[in-house]
Each structure stands twice: as structure tokens, then as C-alpha cells.
Motif scaffolding. Structure first.
Motif, PDB file in Angstrom:
ATOM      1  N   GLN A  16       0.817  -1.212   0.000  1.00 10.71           N
ATOM      2  CA  GLN A  16       0.000   0.000   0.000  1.00 10.71           C
ATOM      3  C   GLN A  16       0.849   1.261   0.000  1.00 10.71           C
ATOM      4  O   GLN A  16       0.330   2.347  -0.232  1.00 10.71           O
ATOM      5  N   LEU A  17       2.132   1.139   0.263  1.00  7.89           N
ATOM      6  CA  LEU A  17       3.000   2.299   0.441  1.00  7.89           C
ATOM      7  C   LEU A  17       3.007   3.220  -0.774  1.00  7.89           C
ATOM      8  O   LEU A  17       2.811   4.422  -0.646  1.00  7.89           O
ATOM      9  N   LEU A  18       3.209   2.685  -1.946  1.00  5.06           N
ATOM     10  CA  LEU A  18       3.293   3.503  -3.157  1.00  5.06           C
ATOM     11  C   LEU A  18       1.982   4.247  -3.424  1.00  5.06           C
ATOM     12  O   LEU A  18       1.997   5.449  -3.703  1.00  5.06           O
ATOM     13  N   ALA A  62      11.970   5.889  -5.718  1.00  6.12           N
ATOM     14  CA  ALA A  62      12.543   5.482  -4.427  1.00  6.12           C
ATOM     15  C   ALA A  62      11.524   4.691  -3.606  1.00  6.12           C
ATOM     16  O   ALA A  62      11.860   3.672  -3.004  1.00  6.12           O
ATOM     17  N   VAL A  63      10.277   5.136  -3.599  1.00  7.70           N
ATOM     18  CA  VAL A  63       9.235   4.429  -2.857  1.00  7.70           C
ATOM     19  C   VAL A  63       9.028   3.039  -3.443  1.00  7.70           C
ATOM     20  O   VAL A  63       8.841   2.071  -2.716  1.00  7.70           O
ATOM     21  N   GLY A  64       9.084   2.922  -4.760  1.00  6.62           N
ATOM     22  CA  GLY A  64       8.953   1.608  -5.392  1.00  6.62           C
ATOM     23  C   GLY A  64      10.041   0.645  -4.941  1.00  6.62           C
ATOM     24  O   GLY A  64       9.788  -0.515  -4.662  1.00  6.62           O
ATOM     25  N   ALA A  65      11.273   1.146  -4.825  1.00  3.95           N
ATOM     26  CA  ALA A  65      12.381   0.308  -4.355  1.00  3.95           C
ATOM     27  C   ALA A  65      12.197  -0.050  -2.883  1.00  3.95           C
ATOM     28  O   ALA A  65      12.452  -1.187  -2.478  1.00  3.95           O
ATOM     29  N   THR A  67       9.366  -0.284  -1.248  1.00  2.00           N
ATOM     30  CA  THR A  67       8.222  -1.184  -1.135  1.00  2.00           C
ATOM     31  C   THR A  67       8.656  -2.646  -1.231  1.00  2.00           C
ATOM     32  O   THR A  67       8.138  -3.500  -0.522  1.00  2.00           O
ATOM     33  N   ALA A  68       9.617  -2.921  -2.086  1.00  2.00           N
ATOM     34  CA  ALA A  68      10.094  -4.290  -2.265  1.00  2.00           C
ATOM     35  C   ALA A  68      10.784  -4.816  -1.007  1.00  2.00           C
ATOM     36  O   ALA A  68      10.842  -6.025  -0.799  1.00  2.00           O
ATOM     37  N   LEU A  69      11.282  -3.910  -0.168  1.00  2.00           N
ATOM     38  CA  LEU A  69      12.052  -4.314   1.010  1.00  2.00           C
ATOM     39  C   LEU A  69      11.240  -4.357   2.302  1.00  2.00           C
ATOM     40  O   LEU A  69      11.649  -5.010   3.255  1.00  2.00           O
ATOM     41  N   LEU A  70      10.127  -3.661   2.367  1.00  2.00           N
ATOM     42  CA  LEU A  70       9.389  -3.511   3.613  1.00  2.00           C
ATOM     43  C   LEU A  70       8.108  -4.327   3.633  1.00  2.00           C
ATOM     44  O   LEU A  70       7.400  -4.401   2.644  1.00  2.00           O
ATOM     45  N   ALA A  71       7.815  -4.913   4.788  1.00  2.00           N
ATOM     46  CA  ALA A  71       6.538  -5.587   4.965  1.00  2.00           C
ATOM     47  C   ALA A  71       5.542  -4.620   5.592  1.00  2.00           C
ATOM     48  O   ALA A  71       4.514  -4.313   5.020  1.00  2.00           O
TER      49      ALA A  71
END
Length: 95
Positions: A16-18, A62-65, A67-71
Motif C-alpha cells: 500500500q505504500l506507493l 525510491a518508494v517503489g524500491a 516497497t520491495a524491502l518492507l513488509a
């Protein structure tokens, strides 16, 4: 503009971050977005009214990158002026 700013905290999941960041950028009264995991700052994006168009692409990349790392993470939103109608403002952050 009153010169005051409000600080709002929103918990989101990585997926949901992006979408949440895009929504906040388009609101227009957001001065800064801070992405945290637990209490650690992962990223901070200052958003200046005059350069919104210039900073959107790098911020979203940056947010897309991230997002891949954070739960699970928390977004802290600093807004200029008053909080939007229907939202309860967080504590005011003083310089």
C-alpha cells in the motif's frame, strides 16, 4: 497559510505504500513524508510546493524500491496549515 504544521502518522503494508505516497503528493499540502520501519527512518522526502512536478518521479522510484524491502511500515506526514476536514491532526511538531 498559518505557518503551523501538523504531523500525522499512518501505518501501511509494503504493497500500500506507493499508492499512499501518490495520494499524499497529490493532496498538495504535504511538506514532508517520512517512511519508518519500527523507529528507524528508512526514507525522508521533503516536498516543496514549487517543485512538486520535478520531485514526483524520483520520489516514486525510491518508494517503489523501498516497497520491495518492507513488509510493514509507518508514514509520518508533515502538513502545512490545518489538517484536511475529517482527519484528526497528530501532535504539532515544533522546530
Amino acid at each position: 497559510m498559518t505557518g503551523q504544521s501538523t504531523l500525522e502518522t499512518v501505518k501501511v503494508e509494503g504493497a500500500q505504500l506507493l499508492d499512499q505516497i501518490k495520494r499524499l503528493i497529490h493532496e498538495g499540502n504535504v511538506r514532508r513524508i517520512i517512511v519508518k520501519q519500527d523507529e528507524r527512518v528508512i526514507a525522508e522526502f521533503p516536498l516543496t510546493f514549487g517543485v512538486i512536478g520535478v520531485v514526483i518521479a524520483p520520489v516514486l522510484a525510491a518508494v517503489g524500491a523501498i516497497t520491495a524491502l518492507l513488509a510493514d511500515c509507518t508514514i509520518e506526514i508533515e502538513r502545512s496549515g490545518e489538517a484536511p476536514a475529517g482527519e484528526t491532526p497528530g501532535p504539532t511538531e515544533e522546530g
